[in-house]
Design a protein around this motif. Structure first.
Motif, PDB file in Angstrom:
ATOM      1  N   ASP A 348     -75.590 -49.507 -24.934  1.00 37.29           N
ATOM      2  CA  ASP A 348     -74.688 -48.921 -23.945  1.00 37.29           C
ATOM      3  C   ASP A 348     -74.607 -47.410 -24.127  1.00 37.29           C
ATOM      4  OD1 ASP A 348     -74.207 -51.340 -22.817  1.00 37.29           O
ATOM      5  OD2 ASP A 348     -72.135 -51.533 -23.499  1.00 37.29           O
ATOM      6  N   TRP A 349     -74.528 -46.960 -25.399  1.00 40.11           N
ATOM      7  CA  TRP A 349     -74.415 -45.520 -25.648  1.00 40.11           C
ATOM      8  C   TRP A 349     -75.674 -44.783 -25.200  1.00 40.11           C
ATOM      9  CZ3 TRP A 349     -71.209 -41.830 -25.915  1.00 40.11           C
ATOM     10  CH2 TRP A 349     -71.610 -40.573 -26.408  1.00 40.11           C
ATOM     11  N   GLU A 350     -76.831 -45.336 -25.513  1.00 39.28           N
ATOM     12  CA  GLU A 350     -78.083 -44.699 -25.104  1.00 39.28           C
ATOM     13  C   GLU A 350     -78.200 -44.641 -23.589  1.00 39.28           C
ATOM     14  OE1 GLU A 350     -81.062 -46.978 -27.033  1.00 39.28           O
ATOM     15  OE2 GLU A 350     -80.606 -46.201 -29.051  1.00 39.28           O
ATOM     16  N   ASN A 351     -77.596 -45.597 -22.915  1.00 37.36           N
ATOM     17  CA  ASN A 351     -77.657 -45.653 -21.461  1.00 37.36           C
ATOM     18  C   ASN A 351     -76.784 -44.588 -20.801  1.00 37.36           C
ATOM     19  OD1 ASN A 351     -76.340 -47.131 -18.779  1.00 37.36           O
ATOM     20  ND2 ASN A 351     -78.535 -47.479 -19.019  1.00 37.36           N
ATOM     21  N   VAL A 352     -75.675 -44.212 -21.445  1.00 38.46           N
ATOM     22  CA  VAL A 352     -74.742 -43.264 -20.823  1.00 38.46           C
ATOM     23  C   VAL A 352     -74.853 -41.850 -21.398  1.00 38.46           C
ATOM     24  CG1 VAL A 352     -73.099 -45.107 -20.300  1.00 38.46           C
ATOM     25  CG2 VAL A 352     -72.842 -43.801 -22.425  1.00 38.46           C
ATOM     26  N   SER A 353     -75.473 -41.703 -22.543  1.00 34.41           N
ATOM     27  CA  SER A 353     -75.491 -40.411 -23.227  1.00 34.41           C
ATOM     28  C   SER A 353     -76.592 -39.502 -22.696  1.00 34.41           C
ATOM     29  CB  SER A 353     -75.678 -40.640 -24.738  1.00 34.41           C
ATOM     30  OG  SER A 353     -75.745 -39.408 -25.415  1.00 34.41           O
ATOM     31  N   THR A 354     -76.172 -38.393 -22.091  1.00 39.26           N
ATOM     32  CA  THR A 354     -77.107 -37.360 -21.633  1.00 39.26           C
ATOM     33  C   THR A 354     -76.559 -36.005 -22.079  1.00 39.26           C
ATOM     34  OG1 THR A 354     -75.991 -36.964 -19.521  1.00 39.26           O
ATOM     35  CG2 THR A 354     -77.639 -38.746 -19.579  1.00 39.26           C
ATOM     36  N   GLU A 355     -77.332 -34.977 -21.910  1.00 37.48           N
ATOM     37  CA  GLU A 355     -76.859 -33.646 -22.296  1.00 37.48           C
ATOM     38  C   GLU A 355     -75.608 -33.274 -21.495  1.00 37.48           C
ATOM     39  OE1 GLU A 355     -78.446 -28.990 -22.454  1.00 37.48           O
ATOM     40  OE2 GLU A 355     -79.825 -30.636 -21.949  1.00 37.48           O
ATOM     41  N   ALA A 356     -75.626 -33.584 -20.193  1.00 33.06           N
ATOM     42  CA  ALA A 356     -74.489 -33.235 -19.344  1.00 33.06           C
ATOM     43  C   ALA A 356     -73.239 -34.046 -19.713  1.00 33.06           C
ATOM     44  CB  ALA A 356     -74.843 -33.482 -17.875  1.00 33.06           C
ATOM     45  N   THR A 357     -73.402 -35.358 -19.935  1.00 37.23           N
ATOM     46  CA  THR A 357     -72.226 -36.177 -20.247  1.00 37.23           C
ATOM     47  C   THR A 357     -71.670 -35.858 -21.629  1.00 37.23           C
ATOM     48  OG1 THR A 357     -73.620 -37.996 -21.071  1.00 37.23           O
ATOM     49  CG2 THR A 357     -72.946 -38.077 -18.753  1.00 37.23           C
ATOM     50  N   ASN A 358     -72.545 -35.446 -22.538  1.00 33.66           N
ATOM     51  CA  ASN A 358     -72.057 -35.092 -23.868  1.00 33.66           C
ATOM     52  C   ASN A 358     -71.254 -33.787 -23.836  1.00 33.66           C
ATOM     53  OD1 ASN A 358     -73.127 -37.365 -25.053  1.00 33.66           O
ATOM     54  ND2 ASN A 358     -75.031 -36.387 -25.661  1.00 33.66           N
ATOM     55  N   LYS A 359     -71.651 -32.874 -22.963  1.00 39.04           N
ATOM     56  CA  LYS A 359     -70.856 -31.648 -22.791  1.00 39.04           C
ATOM     57  C   LYS A 359     -69.485 -32.001 -22.212  1.00 39.04           C
ATOM     58  CE  LYS A 359     -74.672 -28.353 -22.166  1.00 39.04           C
ATOM     59  NZ  LYS A 359     -75.344 -27.440 -21.202  1.00 39.04           N
ATOM     60  N   TYR A 360     -69.492 -32.936 -21.277  1.00 39.34           N
ATOM     61  CA  TYR A 360     -68.232 -33.383 -20.694  1.00 39.34           C
ATOM     62  C   TYR A 360     -67.357 -34.023 -21.769  1.00 39.34           C
ATOM     63  CZ  TYR A 360     -64.995 -36.252 -17.926  1.00 39.34           C
ATOM     64  OH  TYR A 360     -63.868 -36.841 -17.402  1.00 39.34           O
ATOM     65  N   LEU A 361     -67.971 -34.813 -22.631  1.00 41.05           N
ATOM     66  CA  LEU A 361     -67.238 -35.488 -23.692  1.00 41.05           C
ATOM     67  C   LEU A 361     -66.586 -34.472 -24.632  1.00 41.05           C
ATOM     68  CD1 LEU A 361     -66.684 -38.384 -24.680  1.00 41.05           C
ATOM     69  CD2 LEU A 361     -68.702 -38.174 -26.162  1.00 41.05           C
ATOM     70  N   SER A 362     -67.306 -33.398 -24.936  1.00 45.18           N
ATOM     71  CA  SER A 362     -66.750 -32.348 -25.796  1.00 45.18           C
ATOM     72  C   SER A 362     -65.563 -31.667 -25.125  1.00 45.18           C
ATOM     73  CB  SER A 362     -67.827 -31.317 -26.127  1.00 45.18           C
ATOM     74  OG  SER A 362     -68.872 -31.887 -26.886  1.00 45.18           O
ATOM     75  N   ALA A 363     -65.687 -31.453 -23.815  1.00 47.29           N
ATOM     76  CA  ALA A 363     -64.592 -30.816 -23.083  1.00 47.29           C
ATOM     77  C   ALA A 363     -63.356 -31.715 -23.043  1.00 47.29           C
ATOM     78  CB  ALA A 363     -65.047 -30.489 -21.661  1.00 47.29           C
ATOM     79  N   VAL A 364     -63.567 -33.029 -22.893  1.00 51.39           N
ATOM     80  CA  VAL A 364     -62.449 -33.977 -22.912  1.00 51.39           C
ATOM     81  C   VAL A 364     -61.759 -33.920 -24.261  1.00 51.39           C
ATOM     82  CG1 VAL A 364     -61.839 -36.436 -22.880  1.00 51.39           C
ATOM     83  CG2 VAL A 364     -63.410 -35.517 -21.151  1.00 51.39           C
ATOM     84  N   LYS A 365     -62.545 -33.850 -25.325  1.00 52.12           N
ATOM     85  CA  LYS A 365     -61.963 -33.793 -26.672  1.00 52.12           C
ATOM     86  C   LYS A 365     -61.082 -32.565 -26.826  1.00 52.12           C
ATOM     87  CE  LYS A 365     -63.900 -31.900 -30.122  1.00 52.12           C
ATOM     88  NZ  LYS A 365     -64.743 -31.448 -31.244  1.00 52.12           N
ATOM     89  N   GLU A 366     -61.563 -31.414 -26.394  1.00 56.82           N
ATOM     90  CA  GLU A 366     -60.779 -30.187 -26.534  1.00 56.82           C
ATOM     91  C   GLU A 366     -59.497 -30.254 -25.709  1.00 56.82           C
ATOM     92  OE1 GLU A 366     -61.410 -27.830 -28.714  1.00 56.82           O
ATOM     93  OE2 GLU A 366     -63.127 -29.060 -29.324  1.00 56.82           O
ATOM     94  N   SER A 367     -59.573 -30.898 -24.541  1.00 54.77           N
ATOM     95  CA  SER A 367     -58.374 -31.026 -23.706  1.00 54.77           C
ATOM     96  C   SER A 367     -57.339 -31.943 -24.352  1.00 54.77           C
ATOM     97  CB  SER A 367     -58.745 -31.571 -22.316  1.00 54.77           C
ATOM     98  OG  SER A 367     -59.582 -30.665 -21.631  1.00 54.77           O
ATOM     99  N   ILE A 368     -57.813 -33.059 -24.935  1.00 54.52           N
ATOM    100  CA  ILE A 368     -56.905 -34.018 -25.572  1.00 54.52           C
ATOM    101  C   ILE A 368     -56.153 -33.366 -26.727  1.00 54.52           C
ATOM    102  CG2 ILE A 368     -56.807 -36.169 -26.919  1.00 54.52           C
ATOM    103  CD1 ILE A 368     -59.054 -37.245 -25.203  1.00 54.52           C
TER     104      ILE A 368
END
Length: 435
Positions: A348-368
């Motif tokens: 599942d992780w390999e299916n959803v993990s891309t450079e763009a989504t990982n940048k989004y994930l980092s931004a979500v972390k900083e917001s939280i």
């Protein structure tokens, strides 16, 4: 007074077909203020076990089928276990020999069948039945070891326990003429006979292990609810009418009649049973549903649920009631918030993990990080949607990445409720691990 019985043999678990027969007999007794009897037909001493007997009785009880007389509850007819009645069967067999209605052969006793004429009776489901006596050979009623055959033991029990209606599977129909002959030879009144259609799988063959689970205990272990299984068993060969499919025991008892049972074979459809099970789950009140969930989760954890876990679960449980179809779905949906080793589905992780989504994930972390310790679901959704626009991502891409990061799977309860249930610290830790 109407007296009906179910007489399982403890040589295996309670089969769905026998359970359906028990349900129909129970309903008929309730409808007519009659007596429902459970006896144990354990003449097969080599294959009968206490474990199977307990499974049968526990399964009947789990389905809500209480009995008025029989094993464990007693009654006015003495023992309700065939293995304790061998002297009675032997005495009857010898009595038939004395009357020249039976004879000894190689140590066994056979019933003598008069070859002229026919055996006629009206089956409640199948109508008029005619069997030519010339087609019925003399048959063993007492084996050389002194044990009775099914024909003798079952017939004597039905006479002794004053059974008025013998309702059983149609596979027993060829034996019924023999039972009638024994009954008439003993000068007893004949009961009404009702031979129910057998259960079949979708392939048109009799329901067996080739179709998957076939016993009540198996479906209980698979997470089905007792009321849903009872409801579904009722519909296998009968219907209360008016296209009503979901009903409780009282309603079924008020409508049931053997005369309304269909003669055609009943098809067991686990997909429909699963749908029905989901209906019952959705119709539970909140307190009952939560209690069931906590019970299932505690059983899977093999311990009591901690208070902090319970608080997290209470955020998630309202989102599950419309999603799960059986009890066993519950733990898989919520285990990511529990104090268990956190496993992530790598595919599942390999299916959803891309450079763009990982940048989004980092931004979500900083917001939280900027949130209070207790996450606010409305604020969380607003911020995460704004970040989707900023990173030019579709919700299914950005949200799915966060979902897998915090729950370990693409399949989970709603994302924002899952994040609130996991808590700020938990979300940050799991997102950081993915990054």
């Amino acid at each position: 007074m109407i007296r009906v019985r179910i007489a399982p043999s403890p040589t295996g678990h309670l089969h769905l077909g026998n359970a359906r027969t028990a349900v129909f007999n129970w309903l008929y007794a309730k409808k007519n203020n009659g007596v429902f009897i459970v006896r144990i037909d354990d003449t097969d001493t080599e294959r009968s076990t206490k474990e199977f007997e307990e499974d049968i009785l526990n399964s009947l009880t789990w389905l809500g089928l209480d009995w008025d007389e029989g094993i464990k509850v007693g009654g006015k007819h003495g023992s309700y276990r065939q293995s304790e009645r061998f002297d009675r069967y032997k005495s009857i067999a010898e009595e038939l020999v004395e009357k020249n209605l039976a004879y000894e052969e190689d140590g066994a006793i056979k019933f003598r069948v008069e070859k002229s004429g026919s055996i006629n009776f009206t089956d409640i489901v199948r109508g008029e039945m005619v069997f030519n006596k010339e087609d019925i050979e003399d048959f063993v009623i007492l084996r050389s070891d002194g044990s009775p055959t099914y024909h003798l033991a079952s017939t004597i029990d039905d006479i002794d326990y004053q059974i008025t209606h013998v309702s059983r599977g149609e596979d027993i129909l060829p034996s019924t003429p023999k039972h009638i002959l024994i009954t008439e030879a003993l000068g007893a009144d004949l009961p009404e006979y009702c031979h129910l259609p057998l259960l079949f799988g979708h392939d048109g063959k009799r329901l067996s292990k080739r179709h998957g689970a076939t016993s009540v205990s198996e479906f209980r272990n698979k997470g089905f609810l007792e009321d849903a299984l009872f409801n579904y068993l009722c519909l296998l060969g009968w219907s209360p009418g008016d296209d009503v499919e979901i009903f409780d025991k009282d309603y079924a008892a008020s409508k049931f009649d053997f005369n309304d049972v269909l003669v055609s074979s009943a098809i067991f459809d686990e997909v429909k049973l699963l749908w029905m099970n989901g209906v019952y789950i959705r119709e539970m009140d909140k307190e009952t549903f939560n209690h069931m969930c906590f019970e299932v989760i505690s059983k899977n954890l093999e311990r009591e649920i901690f208070q902090t876990e319970k608080e997290s679960l209470e955020v998630l449980l309202p989102t599950l009631q419309d999603r799960v179809e059986n009890r066993n779905d519950i733990f898989e949906q919520v285990k990511f918030v529990l104090d268990e080793p956190f496993d992530i589905n790598t595919a599942d992780w390999e299916n959803v993990s891309t450079e763009a989504t990982n940048k989004y994930l980092s931004a979500v972390k900083e917001s939280i990080k900027e949130f209070d310790d207790v996450l606010d679901i409305g604020k969380l959704e607003t911020v995460m949607r704004e970040l989707l626009e900023e990173y030019n991502l579709k919700p299914k891409d950005g949200f799915q990445t966060v979902r897998v990061a915090i729950t370990g799977s693409k399949i989970s309860p709603p994302l924002f409720e899952s994040m609130v249930a996991l808590g700020k610290a938990g979300c940050l830790a799991r997102i950081e691990e993915r990054i």
